[in-house]
Enzyme design. Structure first.
Site, PDB file in Angstrom:
ATOM      1  N   ASP A   1       0.866  -1.183   0.000  1.00  0.00           N
ATOM      2  CA  ASP A   1       0.000   0.000   0.000  1.00  0.00           C
ATOM      3  C   ASP A   1       0.904   1.235   0.000  1.00  0.00           C
ATOM      4  OD1 ASP A   1      -2.199   1.657   0.225  1.00  0.00           O
ATOM      5  OD2 ASP A   1      -2.513   1.287   2.346  1.00  0.00           O
TER       6      ASP A   1
ATOM      7  N   VAL B   1      -9.656  -3.452   0.417  1.00  0.00           N
ATOM      8  CA  VAL B   1     -10.059  -4.799  -0.004  1.00  0.00           C
ATOM      9  C   VAL B   1      -9.934  -5.815   1.136  1.00  0.00           C
ATOM     10  CG1 VAL B   1      -9.592  -4.478  -2.461  1.00  0.00           C
ATOM     11  CG2 VAL B   1      -7.729  -5.169  -0.942  1.00  0.00           C
TER      12      VAL B   1
ATOM     13  N   ASP C   1      -7.907  -8.719   5.973  1.00  0.00           N
ATOM     14  CA  ASP C   1      -8.981  -8.591   6.959  1.00  0.00           C
ATOM     15  C   ASP C   1      -9.522  -7.166   7.065  1.00  0.00           C
ATOM     16  OD1 ASP C   1      -6.626  -7.455   8.250  1.00  0.00           O
ATOM     17  OD2 ASP C   1      -7.862  -7.424  10.067  1.00  0.00           O
TER      18      ASP C   1
HETATM   19  P1  5GP Z   1       1.656  -0.342   3.973  1.00  0.00           P
HETATM   20  O1  5GP Z   1       2.671  -0.293   5.077  1.00  0.00           O
HETATM   21  O2  5GP Z   1       2.193  -0.805   2.641  1.00  0.00           O
HETATM   22  O3  5GP Z   1       0.896   0.948   3.841  1.00  0.00           O
HETATM   23  O4  5GP Z   1       0.541  -1.328   4.447  1.00  0.00           O
HETATM   24  C1  5GP Z   1       0.680  -2.654   4.348  1.00  0.00           C
HETATM   25  C2  5GP Z   1      -0.294  -3.362   5.236  1.00  0.00           C
HETATM   26  O5  5GP Z   1      -1.501  -2.611   5.467  1.00  0.00           O
HETATM   27  C3  5GP Z   1      -0.706  -4.612   4.531  1.00  0.00           C
HETATM   28  O6  5GP Z   1       0.164  -5.666   4.822  1.00  0.00           O
HETATM   29  C4  5GP Z   1      -2.113  -4.822   5.060  1.00  0.00           C
HETATM   30  O7  5GP Z   1      -2.051  -5.556   6.255  1.00  0.00           O
HETATM   31  C5  5GP Z   1      -2.636  -3.435   5.350  1.00  0.00           C
HETATM   32  N1  5GP Z   1      -3.468  -2.939   4.220  1.00  0.00           N
HETATM   33  C6  5GP Z   1      -3.163  -1.982   3.339  1.00  0.00           C
HETATM   34  N2  5GP Z   1      -4.156  -1.815   2.457  1.00  0.00           N
HETATM   35  C7  5GP Z   1      -5.128  -2.695   2.790  1.00  0.00           C
HETATM   36  C8  5GP Z   1      -6.426  -3.028   2.239  1.00  0.00           C
HETATM   37  O8  5GP Z   1      -6.919  -2.488   1.234  1.00  0.00           O
HETATM   38  N3  5GP Z   1      -7.116  -4.003   2.874  1.00  0.00           N
HETATM   39  C9  5GP Z   1      -6.633  -4.656   3.984  1.00  0.00           C
HETATM   40  N4  5GP Z   1      -7.412  -5.594   4.515  1.00  0.00           N
HETATM   41  N5  5GP Z   1      -5.423  -4.381   4.513  1.00  0.00           N
HETATM   42  C10 5GP Z   1      -4.675  -3.417   3.922  1.00  0.00           C
END
Ligand code: 5GP
Ligand code: MG
Length: 181
Positions: A95, A145, A151
């Site tokens: 993300d 999502v 989750d």
């Molecule tokens: P980042 O550090 O890349 O922003 O976030 C990564 C983590 O955020 C992912 O491993 C996931 O656990 C959570 N995450 C980010 N976007 C989503 C999403 O659309 N749905 C869900 N369920 N978790 C997300």
């Protein structure tokens, strides 16, 4: 809930991911590290399609949401020794990229022979870091999502498809809750 990727699409994406990983490493022994908890379904599906000698470990990342957002902790107790190994880090979704960046930094400090990364999903236009995982099964739009391991408040991980959670289905009260990513 709107289905973004159904079972057949997910299966095709995971097959393609496994094909690329097999092509990259061929017969070289590989250590896979999955990021709990979101990667469990992908991890289970993808490792059964890999053909090289394989070790599998996990790390758990968790962060506080609400006012504490951003404080990330990484639990490496179940990780396996990765020094001098070819290592592939696997997570559910890229993300902002902050979570994987921190895990990559931590793992690089342990001296792997090589370190690559793979994700099921990459959210378009959200990245706050200047790199992308080496293997990405699907680029998806910027929506929240669930399913196939992902989750919302610890539910929906068991859905065999990937669905978008509508804003009306996402609680507007942002409490300080610890969420296991
Ligand atoms: P980042 O550090 O890349 O922003 O976030 C990564 C983590 O955020 C992912 O491993 C996931 O656990 C959570 N995450 C980010 N976007 C989503 C999403 O659309 N749905 C869900 N369920 N978790 C997300
Ligand atoms: Mg996660």
């Amino acid at each position: 809930m709107k289905i973004l990727l159904d079972e057949n699409q997910l299966n095709a994406g995971v097959n393609q991911l496994a094909l690329e990983i097999n092509k990259t490493y061929r017969d070289r022994p590989l250590t896979i590290i999955g990021v709990l908890t979101g990667s469990v379904v992908l991890l289970a599906d993808v490792i059964r399609k890999l053909e090289m000698p394989l070790r599998v470990g996990v790390v758990q990342t968790s962060s506080y949401e609400g006012s504490q957002r951003g404080a990330l902790t990484i639990n490496t107790q179940m990780m396996l020794d990765i020094s001098d190994r070819d290592v592939l880090l696997i997570d559910d979704i890229f993300d902002t990229g902050n979570t994987m960046s921190e895990v990559v930094e931590l793992m690089n400090a342990l001296g792997p022979a090589s370190l690559k990364s793979a994700v099921l999903l990459c959210k378009t236009g959200r990245q706050k870091v200047d790199w992308r995982p080496d293997f990405i099964a699907f680029d998806i739009p910027d929506e929240f999502v669930v399913g196939y391991g992902l989750d919302y408040n610890d539910e929906y991980r068991n859905l065999p498809y990937l669905a978008c959670l509508e804003p009306s289905e996402i609680s507007s009260t942002s409490e300080i809750t610890e969420s296991s990513k």
